[in-house]
Write an enzyme that holds these catalytic residues in place. Structure first.
Site, mmCIF file in Angstrom:
data_model
loop_
_atom_site.group_PDB
_atom_site.id
_atom_site.type_symbol
_atom_site.label_atom_id
_atom_site.label_comp_id
_atom_site.label_asym_id
_atom_site.label_seq_id
_atom_site.Cartn_x
_atom_site.Cartn_y
_atom_site.Cartn_z
ATOM 1 N N GLY A 21 0.810 -1.225 0.000
ATOM 2 C CA GLY A 21 0.000 0.000 0.000
ATOM 3 C C GLY A 21 0.837 1.265 0.000
ATOM 4 N N ALA A 24 2.662 2.759 -5.288
ATOM 5 C CA ALA A 24 2.349 1.802 -6.360
ATOM 6 C C ALA A 24 1.037 1.073 -6.056
ATOM 7 C CB ALA A 24 3.492 0.806 -6.511
ATOM 8 N N SER A 47 0.951 -3.425 5.289
ATOM 9 C CA SER A 47 1.344 -3.590 6.678
ATOM 10 C C SER A 47 1.867 -2.266 7.226
ATOM 11 C CB SER A 47 2.434 -4.665 6.753
ATOM 12 O OG SER A 47 3.161 -4.529 7.935
ATOM 13 N N VAL A 55 8.823 8.372 -0.001
ATOM 14 C CA VAL A 55 9.321 9.467 -0.842
ATOM 15 C C VAL A 55 8.664 9.307 -2.216
ATOM 16 C CG1 VAL A 55 11.531 10.104 0.204
ATOM 17 C CG2 VAL A 55 11.380 8.038 -1.168
ATOM 18 N N LYS A 86 4.919 22.063 -11.270
ATOM 19 C CA LYS A 86 6.298 21.815 -11.708
ATOM 20 C C LYS A 86 6.398 22.010 -13.227
ATOM 21 C CE LYS A 86 9.690 18.094 -12.109
ATOM 22 N NZ LYS A 86 9.990 16.678 -11.898
ATOM 23 N N PRO A 104 13.012 21.670 -19.518
ATOM 24 C CA PRO A 104 11.611 22.120 -19.468
ATOM 25 C C PRO A 104 10.642 21.028 -19.887
ATOM 26 C CG PRO A 104 12.627 22.804 -21.528
ATOM 27 C CD PRO A 104 13.658 21.986 -20.797
ATOM 28 N N LEU A 341 8.622 -0.257 -6.898
ATOM 29 C CA LEU A 341 9.954 -0.692 -6.491
ATOM 30 C C LEU A 341 10.099 -2.213 -6.575
ATOM 31 C CD1 LEU A 341 10.231 1.727 -3.441
ATOM 32 C CD2 LEU A 341 11.218 2.033 -5.719
ATOM 33 N N THR A 352 10.866 9.665 -12.617
ATOM 34 C CA THR A 352 10.191 8.723 -13.519
ATOM 35 C C THR A 352 9.523 7.533 -12.835
ATOM 36 O OG1 THR A 352 12.436 7.855 -13.878
ATOM 37 C CG2 THR A 352 11.491 9.218 -15.618
#
Ligand SMILES: Cc1cc2nc3c(=O)[nH]c(=O)nc-3n(C[C@H](O)[C@H](O)[C@H](O)COP(=O)(O)OP(=O)(O)OC[C@H]3O[C@@H](n4cnc5c(N)ncnc54)[C@H](O)[C@@H]3O)c2cc1C
Length: 509
Positions: A21, A24, A47, A55, A86, A104, A341, A352
């Site tokens: 959780g 992703a 968990s 992050v 951004k 840019p 990850l 990315t």
């Protein structure tokens, strides 16, 4: 054409379990609930004891499509995540210790000829014009004055040439998506997964069992378990392809600080002796982090570098994170697809990772299997995923390899060389300024141009089609464009005014 009997069509999936959780897991839960949640039961297991990486706060423009498809209103989203806007990334000290450039989002200028604008710029540069390429990006025209506003629709207007993404608080983002997903029927199970069980015949994962003995079974699993890659890596044994030879940074220290000065509508990335530091401005704080290579700097030194370069009061101690650049050989094996990850890691230099989660989800929906689990779905998913990751990897390598910094870490990046596809692209650019990036790549010509030039690669010549065509007064056209952009930028509000007007977050309770 061969028509099969409808009765012979395999049944569809009845259930999907998402393991994890973090960003992703909840991005997958929200998107799957929105797309197929009425007919497929979706469960997410996470968990609190293990927690998330916490992050992942800078994004790139396609995230707007992700939100758009889910029907999420921009103002609600920015408000809920205490986000900001951004326009790109400012790279400080990357090409050489005293250099600066802006990557840019969007285009350089507006074309005034069939030959690309940067070729006119290159010719004028050879004739002695010192104007940096940054001056032709509407994003930079806005960013350098801390202004922000969305682009206009009219393609003939220079204000249509910029694009934008968001910065946001990663914890609030996951919470926002959780509310969205649960409201659309996703069931959340709290608990640590202790065992993963596979079907004896097919080898597919059949269920996971939590520490308290509860089992969660599903027809299909989405592994969002983070670096551990609990299902794809640990259970199915899919090996990790290591890219440290080109991208050797393996640690980061993350530390928030109080906002200080104007709220910049861009991320800043500052190169240091053995890595680089991010600066991500949010409405309520600034995110900072030092990404570094442990072979060249100790953790204590890295923390000192981070602390010395933070503006505003530190809001906590540096939080350590460890990683290895690379990806799992396949992202989809048996009835498991990994996202985030669990699928691999590319450092956050060009923001990315959340994007790769987004495209992974979109690809999964395009190739959604049925109960027969035709391996062709996985094969196509894995082909496209490998290509996508490798092209982004090459773009990141360019930032490191093309440098003129003296420190051993940076010199080692020059010596490490580059993968063949990147070498081919670089040769084209250095030879005559040509940009060779296929249609299906995430980073398109303006991005490559920004980083080539910013890192100090200068083409030997320019596209000679320019000289073979009726004379266009490049100098005059370029000067006109710079003027138009300056004027256009001045018509936009400051970033903070825009936020206050459209999406000011309520202060934390
Ligand atoms: C230093 C750094 C900076 C980054 N910056 C950016 C950025 O600016 N932009 C960007 O796009 N990306 C960035 N990223 C990447 C981004 O943080 C991740 O892609 C994103 O957060 C997704 O993480 P995740 O959900 O895959 O993993 P995690 O956040 O680690 O979540 C894993 C989940 O799995 C659960 N879990 C694991 N094991 C078990 C178990 N046994 N039982 C039950 N649950 C389990 C955990 O509880 C957790 O909920 C950055 C990454 C790092 C390391």
């Amino acid at each position: 054409m061969v028509m099969t009997n409808f009765a012979a069509v395999p049944p569809m999936l009845r259930s999907i379990a998402i393991v994890g959780g973090g960003s992703a897991g909840w991005m997958a839960a929200a998107a799957l609930a929105h797309a197929v949640g009425r007919n497929i039961a979706i469960t997410l297991v996470e968990s609190e004891e293990i927690g998330t990486v916490g992050v992942g706060e800078a994004t790139i423009p396609p995230i707007r499509n992700f939100n758009g498809r889910l029907g999420i209103a921009e103002a609600d989203f920015v408000r809920a995540t205490r986000g900001s806007f951004k326009l790109g990334i400012e790279f400080v000290g990357w090409g050489a210790a005293d250099s600066r450039y802006f990557h840019p989002f969007g285009e350089y200028g507006a074309d005034f000829d069939r030959v690309a604008l940067h070729q006119h710029w290159l010719r004028e540069r050879l004739r002695g014009d010192p104007t940096p390429i940054d001056d032709y990006a509407m994003c930079w025209a806005l960013a350098r004055e801390n202004r922000f506003g969305p682009p206009v629709d009219n393609p003939r207007d220079v204000r249509s040439t910029h694009s934008y993404a968001y910065h946001f608080d990663a914890g609030l983002y996951a919470a926002f998506l959780r509310r969205f997903a649960e409201a659309r029927g996703v069931t959340r199970r709290e608990g640590r997964i202790e065992t993963v069980t596979r079907d004896g015949n097919t080898g597919h994962v059949s269920h996971v069992t939590l520490a308290d003995g509860r089992a969660v079974a599903a027809d299909f699993f989405v592994d969002c378990s983070g670096f551990r890659s609990l299902l794809l890596g640990e259970t199915l044994g899919v090996e990790f392809i290591d890219w440290r030879q080109w991208l050797p940074c393996d640690r980061a220290l993350a530390m928030p600080s109080a906002n200080h000065g104007a709220l910049t509508p861009y991320t800043r990335s500052t190169a240091h002796a053995a890595g680089w530091q991010w600066r991500i401005p949010l409405q309520h704080r600034t995110g900072n982090g030092h990404v570094y290579c442990s072979e060249f700097i100790s953790d204590d030194e890295a923390a000192a570098v981070l602390q010395a370069h933070i503006t505003g009061e530190a809001l906590g101690d540096p939080r350590p994170l460890r990683f290895t650049a690379g990806r799992r050989r396949v992202a989809w094996a048996h009835n498991v697809v990994a996202l985030g990850l669990a699928a691999g890691f590319l450092e956050p230099l060009e923001s990315t990772s959340l994007h790769l989660i987004q495209t992974g989800i979109e690809r999964l929906l395009l190739l959604l299997p049925d109960a027969a689990h035709n391996p062709l779905n996985a094969a196509e998913f894995n082909r496209a995923t490998a290509n996508e990751w490798e092209r982004i990897r090459d773009f990141l390598i360019l930032h490191y390899h093309a440098n003129r910094r003296p420190e051993p870490f940076w010199q080692a990046r020059v010596a490490a060389g580059v993968p063949d596809e990147l070498a081919y692209k670089m040769k084209h650019f250095i030879g005559n300024g040509r940009l060779v990036s296929p249609q299906d790549e995430l980073f398109r010509n303006p991005s490559w141009l920004a980083v080539y030039l910013g890192q100090g690669l200068v083409p030997v010549t320019y596209d000679r089609l320019l000289d073979a065509r009726p004379q266009v007064d490049s100098a005059r056209e370029l000067a006109k464009l710079r003027g138009l952009m300056r004027e256009a930028a001045a018509s936009y509000p400051h970033h903070e005014e825009f936020l206050a007007q459209h999406c000011r977050a309520t202060p934390p309770a």
